[in-house]
Design an enzyme around this catalytic site. Structure first.
Site, PDB file in Angstrom:
ATOM      1  N   ASP A   1     -12.367  -6.297   1.254  1.00 52.92           N
ATOM      2  CA  ASP A   1     -11.314  -7.032   0.546  1.00 52.92           C
ATOM      3  C   ASP A   1      -9.999  -6.250   0.675  1.00 52.92           C
ATOM      4  OD1 ASP A   1     -11.350  -9.311  -1.973  1.00 52.92           O
ATOM      5  OD2 ASP A   1      -9.599  -7.993  -1.795  1.00 52.92           O
TER       6      ASP A   1
ATOM      7  N   ASN B   1     -16.227 -16.794  -7.318  1.00 49.44           N
ATOM      8  CA  ASN B   1     -15.320 -17.543  -8.178  1.00 49.44           C
ATOM      9  C   ASN B   1     -15.224 -18.972  -7.670  1.00 49.44           C
ATOM     10  OD1 ASN B   1     -14.707 -15.152  -9.614  1.00 49.44           O
ATOM     11  ND2 ASN B   1     -13.192 -14.589  -8.059  1.00 49.44           N
TER      12      ASN B   1
ATOM     13  N   HIS C   1     -18.183 -11.807  -3.460  1.00 48.39           N
ATOM     14  CA  HIS C   1     -17.670 -10.449  -3.600  1.00 48.39           C
ATOM     15  C   HIS C   1     -18.845  -9.507  -3.855  1.00 48.39           C
ATOM     16  CE1 HIS C   1     -13.383 -11.762  -4.508  1.00 48.39           C
ATOM     17  NE2 HIS C   1     -14.028 -12.858  -4.856  1.00 48.39           N
TER      18      HIS C   1
ATOM     19  N   HIS D   1     -16.946 -17.607  -0.753  1.00 48.54           N
ATOM     20  CA  HIS D   1     -17.171 -16.197  -0.458  1.00 48.54           C
ATOM     21  C   HIS D   1     -17.835 -15.522  -1.648  1.00 48.54           C
ATOM     22  CE1 HIS D   1     -13.125 -16.779  -2.106  1.00 48.54           C
ATOM     23  NE2 HIS D   1     -13.313 -15.631  -2.745  1.00 48.54           N
TER      24      HIS D   1
ATOM     25  N   HIS E   1     -12.427 -20.975   0.825  1.00 48.40           N
ATOM     26  CA  HIS E   1     -13.540 -20.870   1.784  1.00 48.40           C
ATOM     27  C   HIS E   1     -14.551 -20.022   1.031  1.00 48.40           C
ATOM     28  CE1 HIS E   1     -15.000 -20.174   6.166  1.00 48.40           C
ATOM     29  NE2 HIS E   1     -15.840 -19.502   5.383  1.00 48.40           N
TER      30      HIS E   1
ATOM     31  N   GLY F   1     -11.051 -18.940 -10.998  1.00 50.52           N
ATOM     32  CA  GLY F   1     -10.141 -17.939 -10.441  1.00 50.52           C
ATOM     33  C   GLY F   1     -10.186 -17.832  -8.936  1.00 50.52           C
TER      34      GLY F   1
HETATM   35  P1  5GP Z   1     -11.047 -15.178  -4.847  1.00 51.25           P
HETATM   36  O1  5GP Z   1      -9.901 -14.830  -5.757  1.00 51.25           O
HETATM   37  O2  5GP Z   1     -10.788 -16.469  -4.107  1.00 51.25           O
HETATM   38  O3  5GP Z   1     -12.400 -15.110  -5.472  1.00 51.25           O
HETATM   39  O4  5GP Z   1     -11.094 -14.015  -3.768  1.00 51.25           O
HETATM   40  C1  5GP Z   1     -10.270 -13.964  -2.662  1.00 51.25           C
HETATM   41  C2  5GP Z   1     -10.225 -12.535  -2.230  1.00 51.25           C
HETATM   42  O5  5GP Z   1      -9.684 -12.471  -0.923  1.00 51.25           O
HETATM   43  C3  5GP Z   1      -9.327 -11.652  -3.108  1.00 51.25           C
HETATM   44  O6  5GP Z   1     -10.117 -10.621  -3.676  1.00 51.25           O
HETATM   45  C4  5GP Z   1      -8.259 -11.133  -2.150  1.00 51.25           C
HETATM   46  O7  5GP Z   1      -7.920  -9.788  -2.383  1.00 51.25           O
HETATM   47  C5  5GP Z   1      -8.932 -11.318  -0.799  1.00 51.25           C
HETATM   48  N1  5GP Z   1      -7.995 -11.549   0.295  1.00 51.25           N
HETATM   49  C6  5GP Z   1      -6.931 -12.403   0.296  1.00 51.25           C
HETATM   50  N2  5GP Z   1      -6.313 -12.384   1.503  1.00 51.25           N
HETATM   51  C7  5GP Z   1      -7.013 -11.500   2.271  1.00 51.25           C
HETATM   52  C8  5GP Z   1      -6.853 -11.045   3.621  1.00 51.25           C
HETATM   53  O8  5GP Z   1      -5.957 -11.463   4.365  1.00 51.25           O
HETATM   54  N3  5GP Z   1      -7.735 -10.136   4.066  1.00 51.25           N
HETATM   55  C9  5GP Z   1      -8.758  -9.648   3.272  1.00 51.25           C
HETATM   56  N4  5GP Z   1      -9.575  -8.748   3.819  1.00 51.25           N
HETATM   57  N5  5GP Z   1      -8.940 -10.055   2.006  1.00 51.25           N
HETATM   58  C10 5GP Z   1      -8.078 -10.967   1.507  1.00 51.25           C
HETATM   59 ZN    ZN Z   2     -12.477 -21.822   6.097  1.00 53.90          ZN
END
Ligand code: 5GP
Ligand code: ZN
Length: 112
Positions: free
Chosen positions: A29, A85, A100, A98, A96, A91
């Protein structure tokens, strides 16, 4: 489709990969919330947990088969947390699906 993680899968945006096979990619991340913070994504585009169905759930099962392998590789033998999330109130910021993997510290019970 304008999807950040599809672009990472396509190699259009760089990522620091820790695991890859034909179905799944895992990478660090960019904004870590724990000493170890890895994202695991399917190579097919699924927007949210609400879009998992009989046709695509095999890759989600596969993700949960590889998570322990990734955890072992990252030396998380004491344990770790897996978070997904879902949508606005969950949140989610990247649409797409994912998972964590958070580790390298002992978590409490709060989910803030
Ligand atoms: P969400 O908030 O959707 O559960 O998690 C998205 C995650 O993607 C966040 O923890 C954020 O730091 C990570 N993220 C966003 N843009 C990028 C990127 O360009 N590269 C990487 N490696 N992580 C990203
Ligand atoms: Zn996608």
């Amino acid at each position: 489709m304008d999807c950040l993680f599809c672009k990472i899968i396509a190699g259009e945006i760089p990522a620091n990969k820790v695991y890859e096979d034909d179905k799944v990619l895992a990478f660090y991340d960019i904004n870590p919330q724990a000493p170890v913070h890895i994202l695991v994504i399917p190579k097919i585009h699924i927007s949210t947990l609400n879009d998992v169905n009989k046709e695509n759930s095999e890759v989600i099962a596969h993700i949960f088969e590889v998570i322990p392998q990734i955890a072992e590789k990252m030396n998380l033998e004491k344990g770790y947390r897996v978070v997904s999330n879902c949508s606005l109130y969950g949140g989610q910021t990247v649409f797409h699906i994912h998972f964590h993997i958070l580790g390298g510290k002992k978590f409490g019970v709060s989910f803030g």
